[in-house]
Design an enzyme around this catalytic site. Structure first.
Site, PDB file in Angstrom:
ATOM      1  N   LYS A 126      61.520  72.271  46.628  1.00  0.00           N
ATOM      2  CA  LYS A 126      60.740  73.050  45.663  1.00  0.00           C
ATOM      3  C   LYS A 126      60.832  74.550  45.896  1.00  0.00           C
ATOM      4  O   LYS A 126      60.500  75.328  45.008  1.00  0.00           O
ATOM      5  CB  LYS A 126      59.290  72.582  45.668  1.00  0.00           C
ATOM      6  CG  LYS A 126      59.113  71.157  45.183  1.00  0.00           C
ATOM      7  CD  LYS A 126      59.554  70.986  43.734  1.00  0.00           C
ATOM      8  CE  LYS A 126      59.322  69.576  43.240  1.00  0.00           C
ATOM      9  NZ  LYS A 126      59.635  69.401  41.825  1.00  0.00           N
TER      10      LYS A 126
HETATM   11  N1  PMP Z   1      60.002  64.179  46.481  1.00  0.00           N
HETATM   12  C1  PMP Z   1      58.922  64.952  46.718  1.00  0.00           C
HETATM   13  C2  PMP Z   1      58.263  64.869  48.056  1.00  0.00           C
HETATM   14  C3  PMP Z   1      58.436  65.811  45.711  1.00  0.00           C
HETATM   15  O1  PMP Z   1      57.357  66.578  45.943  1.00  0.00           O
HETATM   16  C4  PMP Z   1      59.090  65.820  44.454  1.00  0.00           C
HETATM   17  C5  PMP Z   1      58.568  66.698  43.365  1.00  0.00           C
HETATM   18  N2  PMP Z   1      57.489  66.190  42.628  1.00  0.00           N
HETATM   19  C6  PMP Z   1      60.199  64.978  44.243  1.00  0.00           C
HETATM   20  C7  PMP Z   1      60.620  64.191  45.298  1.00  0.00           C
HETATM   21  C8  PMP Z   1      60.917  64.872  42.939  1.00  0.00           C
HETATM   22  O2  PMP Z   1      61.611  66.049  42.579  1.00  0.00           O
HETATM   23  P1  PMP Z   1      61.650  66.481  41.053  1.00  0.00           P
HETATM   24  O3  PMP Z   1      60.235  66.913  40.697  1.00  0.00           O
HETATM   25  O4  PMP Z   1      62.598  67.616  41.000  1.00  0.00           O
HETATM   26  O5  PMP Z   1      62.045  65.328  40.230  1.00  0.00           O
END
Ligand code: PMP
Length: 346
Positions: A48
């Site tokens: 992120k």
């Molecule tokens: N794994 C974790 C620990 C996350 O915080 C997130 C984000 N919500 C994701 C996977 C998935 O990533 P994305 O939001 O880009 O689909």
């Protein structure tokens, strides 16, 4: 005198360019070659960081953000931590509405990074005024000079990964990647990488990971939102109870659903076998790889890249706590016993 000090200008210069690491023992019984893109190497310990830097710098370029502006977001924790980190370095206020499902460690980390945190009930529908979406929207309306990152509906979330993670994987694999396995939450990670990789080679298989209790897989297959698919589950950051606009469903070939229990054990296995101490969704992604392998998805020549989104330190009171595992009934099944490694000398 010329400044010869070899230093980064700030922590933000370290975002991205995460390593690709070959998996060895966890994948011994599988067909193909497996490589982990370990996003815990970002300075905020998750993927992120990429979207936080990209979206905030894009808002600066567009003149939307001014010194002292407020950044508002809904987040299961990681996006909040990254936004708080970027806000501190760049001098913005940061307000975060988080789900009560988030671990206490994650909430404490957000506060430690200077953010103001609102904890909202997890098991209410997305349009309930108490949901973290609605709370963030209201705070945005009430706070002058604020921007709402809105990662689930922000196209820049996809763009951040299209511009960084996708090209990194293409270069790191010398274009030899055949499969991408990635968790789908907002969908920004998988969609951005997928768009980039499919432009380079449309044959690359893009495989999403979803949770039991989430609508994403069913929606991908039927284009219908099935309310019966939605029920509480434990994994944080993966799957959804709404359809995120930041997911490009057409760029994804298929979804695999994983259970809370198997994903938790797989996260622990990654630490025991590869020395990789990672988050719950990394276990989920690895679990999906095992299921896909059993379905015959891979061949000897497959080069599979798996996205591991964050670091294990955020889950000390969850998957890495034996008490928590036990309280979930995750030690009840046979074949999941681990050696007892702690002894108290009296
Ligand atoms: N794994 C974790 C620990 C996350 O915080 C997130 C984000 N919500 C994701 C996977 C998935 O990533 P994305 O939001 O880009 O689909």
């Amino acid at each position: 005198m010329e400044n010869k000090i070899n230093a980064y200008n700030s922590i933000l210069d370290l975002v991205g360019n995460t390593p690709l690491i070959k998996l060895n023992k966890t994948t011994e019984s599988l067909t193909g070659n497996f490589y982990a893109k370990v996003e815990a190497f970002n300075p905020g310990h998750s993927s992120k960081d990429r979207i936080a830097v990209y979206i905030i710098e894009e808002a600066e370029r567009r003149g939307i953000l001014k010194p002292g502006s407020t950044i508002i977001e809904t987040t299961s924790g990681n996006t909040g931590f990254s936004l708080a980190m970027v806000s501190i370095v760049k001098g913005y206020d940061c307000i975060l509405a988080v789900s009560s499902k988030s671990s206490q460690d994650k909430i404490d980390m957000l506060r430690a990074m200077g953010a103001k945190v609102y904890v909202c009930p997890a098991h209410v529908s997305a349009d309930d005024p108490r949901s973290y979406y609605e709370v963030a929207k209201r705070l945005h309306e009430e706070t002058d000079g604020s921007i709402y990152i809105n990662q689930y509906f922000n196209e820049l979330n996809i763009e951040a990964h299209y511009k960084t993670t996708g090209p990194e994987i293409w270069e790191q694999t010398n274009g030899q990647i055949t499969h991408l396995v990635a968790c789908s939450g907002t969908g920004g990670t998988i969609s951005g990488i997928a768009r980039y990789l499919k432009e380079q080679n449309p044959d690359i298989r893009i495989l999403g990971v979803d949770a039991y209790g989430s609508v994403l897989k069913k929606f991908h297959e039927t284009q219908e939102f099935d309310h019966n698919e939605v029920y509480p589950y434990r994994i944080e950051g993966l799957g959804k109870n709404l359809i995120p606009a930041a997911t490009d469903f057409e760029a994804i070939d298929s979804y695999t659903k994983v259970t809370d229990e198997e994903s938790a054990h797989m996260a622990r296995t990654l630490a025991h076998t590869e020395g990789l101490f990672l988050g719950y969704t990394s276990g989920a992604a690895m679990q999906a790889v095992h299921q896909l392998n059993a379905e015959g998805e891979f061949s000897e020549n497959s080069n599979v890249v798996i996205i591991f989104p964050d670091h294990g330190s955020r889950y000390m009171s969850k998957v890495y706590s034996n008490e928590w595992m036990e309280s979930q009934g995750f030690f009840d099944t046979k074949n999941t016993e681990e050696p007892q490694r702690v002894e108290f000398i009296k």
